[in-house]
Design an enzyme around this catalytic site. Structure first.
Site, PDB file in Angstrom:
ATOM      1  N   THR A  12      -1.017   3.595  -8.829  1.00 31.81           N
ATOM      2  CA  THR A  12      -1.451   3.018 -10.101  1.00 31.81           C
ATOM      3  C   THR A  12      -2.795   2.304 -10.003  1.00 31.81           C
ATOM      4  O   THR A  12      -3.321   1.834 -11.014  1.00 31.81           O
ATOM      5  CB  THR A  12      -0.398   2.022 -10.628  1.00 31.81           C
ATOM      6  OG1 THR A  12      -0.197   0.989  -9.651  1.00 31.81           O
ATOM      7  CG2 THR A  12       0.920   2.721 -10.905  1.00 31.81           C
ATOM      8  N   GLY A  13      -3.385   2.199  -8.804  1.00 31.23           N
ATOM      9  CA  GLY A  13      -4.653   1.503  -8.630  1.00 31.23           C
ATOM     10  C   GLY A  13      -5.846   2.360  -9.028  1.00 31.23           C
ATOM     11  O   GLY A  13      -5.711   3.545  -9.363  1.00 31.23           O
ATOM     12  N   SER A  41       4.884  -2.261 -10.392  1.00 29.10           N
ATOM     13  CA  SER A  41       4.403  -1.072 -11.097  1.00 29.10           C
ATOM     14  C   SER A  41       5.454   0.017 -11.241  1.00 29.10           C
ATOM     15  O   SER A  41       5.229   1.005 -11.945  1.00 29.10           O
ATOM     16  CB  SER A  41       3.188  -0.495 -10.362  1.00 29.10           C
ATOM     17  OG  SER A  41       2.123  -1.416 -10.356  1.00 29.10           O
ATOM     18  N   ARG A 100      -8.545   2.051  10.988  1.00 29.42           N
ATOM     19  CA  ARG A 100      -9.839   2.715  11.239  1.00 29.42           C
ATOM     20  C   ARG A 100     -10.358   2.545  12.660  1.00 29.42           C
ATOM     21  O   ARG A 100     -10.938   3.459  13.231  1.00 29.42           O
ATOM     22  CB  ARG A 100     -10.902   2.201  10.257  1.00 29.42           C
ATOM     23  CG  ARG A 100     -10.738   2.717   8.839  1.00 29.42           C
ATOM     24  CD  ARG A 100     -11.786   2.101   7.935  1.00 29.42           C
ATOM     25  NE  ARG A 100     -11.549   2.456   6.535  1.00 29.42           N
ATOM     26  CZ  ARG A 100     -11.969   1.726   5.514  1.00 29.42           C
ATOM     27  NH1 ARG A 100     -12.641   0.600   5.735  1.00 29.42           N
ATOM     28  NH2 ARG A 100     -11.723   2.101   4.287  1.00 29.42           N
ATOM     29  N   CYS A 129     -16.220   3.110   2.089  1.00 30.54           N
ATOM     30  CA  CYS A 129     -16.996   3.857   1.094  1.00 30.54           C
ATOM     31  C   CYS A 129     -18.497   3.810   1.374  1.00 30.54           C
ATOM     32  O   CYS A 129     -19.191   4.825   1.292  1.00 30.54           O
ATOM     33  CB  CYS A 129     -16.703   3.346  -0.311  1.00 30.54           C
ATOM     34  SG  CYS A 129     -16.745   1.548  -0.488  1.00 30.54           S
ATOM     35  N   GLY A 160     -15.584  -1.521  -5.969  1.00 28.78           N
ATOM     36  CA  GLY A 160     -15.212  -1.501  -4.569  1.00 28.78           C
ATOM     37  C   GLY A 160     -14.276  -2.627  -4.184  1.00 28.78           C
ATOM     38  O   GLY A 160     -13.591  -2.563  -3.159  1.00 28.78           O
ATOM     39  N   HIS A 254     -22.086   3.037  -5.481  1.00 24.57           N
ATOM     40  CA  HIS A 254     -22.904   2.199  -4.599  1.00 24.57           C
ATOM     41  C   HIS A 254     -24.287   2.817  -4.404  1.00 24.57           C
ATOM     42  O   HIS A 254     -24.432   4.045  -4.320  1.00 24.57           O
ATOM     43  CB  HIS A 254     -22.262   2.093  -3.209  1.00 24.57           C
ATOM     44  CG  HIS A 254     -20.944   1.390  -3.177  1.00 24.57           C
ATOM     45  ND1 HIS A 254     -20.492   0.572  -4.193  1.00 24.57           N
ATOM     46  CD2 HIS A 254     -19.974   1.373  -2.217  1.00 24.57           C
ATOM     47  CE1 HIS A 254     -19.303   0.087  -3.855  1.00 24.57           C
ATOM     48  NE2 HIS A 254     -18.973   0.565  -2.677  1.00 24.57           N
TER      49      HIS A 254
END
Length: 363
Positions: A12-13, A41, A100, A129, A160, A254
């Site tokens: 839902t984001g 949600s 990451r 990103c 962002g 960006h």
């Protein structure tokens, strides 16, 4: 043709809803899609290919029978649930920073280091990103001319920081236009003590400051992710990388000014442009005679990364500048994630190996 059961975690984001759209348009043969989010949600109804799908509350059991998980629900959620998904046989592509920097987890931009997918142990990370759009332009230059140094300054959109930050920007903008006082609660980052007005303002802080007090975590990520993706070592010294990250009062996409020094001093500006123009996923928009250059409002909703203002640094031989713009919610997040999943399907890599990666605490 094999079909895949796909779960979208954080459906839902701002990124999750775009993952749904990108998955609809992808080459992945989807048998069933499961939309997962928080209890708050759960019960919402979204659509996938014209069919209603009810959002479910995420539990470990949600991943039973799932082949692929596309995740963008925040780092803590990914740390909690993705190892559970891997245990149940699902391959996960994570859009958060949770994994990451883990050596066992590939950090992948398909146009740059798709081969890293062959070493996955159940979890693949989507880079930051701002890192994605810079590296997709730098990598072809690096492969042809070598790279010695990169200095990037970013102009990052408020989206962002999430949908709530974007809502705050729009509310503040209206308040300023009405001559009212603003009451910021989110930016520059939820995780720090003070909050400042973003509307009609620039904030030279994205994420919290590192322990040294000099660099923000966003800047740290750009430095070390770039090295991990391009050199397979987050601390590599072969290319010097440094960053300054600034939040600007725009909604989506960006911008970055990227200064880079090539190793091959015989390289010319025209050759650099030709290399960028030929790069997969990159669109060269560079015609200063007609004021053609990338702009965030033109990049919004596009999968490509746009580059322009490519020019030599007359003060430093072998050094160049370029201006890079990309939709941070698409190539910077949802599209890169789905694109990774497409490559996993195409290369028959949608399977968890015998030695799965279950997080730093569950080796």
């Amino acid at each position: 043709m094999k079909e895949f059961n796909v779960a979208i975690l954080g459906a839902t984001g701002a990124v999750g809803t775009r993952m749904i759209q990108q998955l609809e348009q992808s080459t992945i043969p989807v048998k069933n899609v499961k939309l997962l989010a928080s209890a708050r949600s759960a019960g919402k109804v979204l659509q996938f290919k014209g069919e209603d799908v009810t959002v479910e509350e995420t539990t470990p059991e949600s991943f039973e029978g799932v082949d692929l998980v596309l995740a963008s629900a925040g780092g803590s959620v990914s740390k909690k649930f993705l190892p559970e998904a891997v245990k149940r046989g699902a391959v996960c592509v994570d859009n958060t920073s949770a994994f990451r920097m883990e050596p066992e987890v590939p950090l992948v931009i398909p146009e740059v280091n798709e081969k890293a997918l062959y070493d996955h142990r159940g979890i693949i990370s989507n880079p930051n990103c701002s890192t994605i759009q810079m590296v997709i332009c730098l990598d072809p230059v690096y492969r042809k001319f070598g790279l010695k140094q990169v200095i990037v300054s970013t102009y990052q959109a408020v989206s962002g920081a999430g949908q709530s930050a974007l809502n705050e920007l729009m509310e503040e903008s209206q308040q300023v236009l009405n001559g009212e006082k603003t009451d910021p609660k989110i930016l520059p980052t939820k995780g720090d003590k003070k909050h400042y007005q973003q509307a009609f303002n620039l904030l030279p802080q994205i994420d919290v400051f590192e322990q040294d007090g000099y660099y923000t975590h966003e800047e740290w990520k750009m430095i070390h992710e770039t090295k991990k993706i391009m050199l397979d070592d987050m601390d590599a010294k072969d290319i010097k990388v440094t960053a300054t990250c600034v939040r600007v009062p725009i909604r989506i996409a960006h911008g970055e000014t990227v200064y880079f020094e090539v190793a091959d001093k015989s390289a010319t500006t025209d050759q650099i442009k030709e290399t960028l123009a030929a790069a997969s996923g990159v669109v060269l928009q560079d015609d200063t005679a007609h004021q053609i250059y990338p702009q965030p409002i033109l990049a919004e909703g596009k999968r490509d990364t746009f580059v322009g203002r490519v020019r030599p640094d007359y003060e430093n031989e072998g050094s160049y500048h370029m201006w890079v713009v990309s939709d941070n919610l698409l190539k910077g997040a949802a599209w890169n994630t789905v694109q990774i999943a497409e490559r996993l399907v195409a290369d028959d890599l949608v399977r968890v190996p015998d030695n799965p990666y279950l997080g730093p605490d569950n080796h």
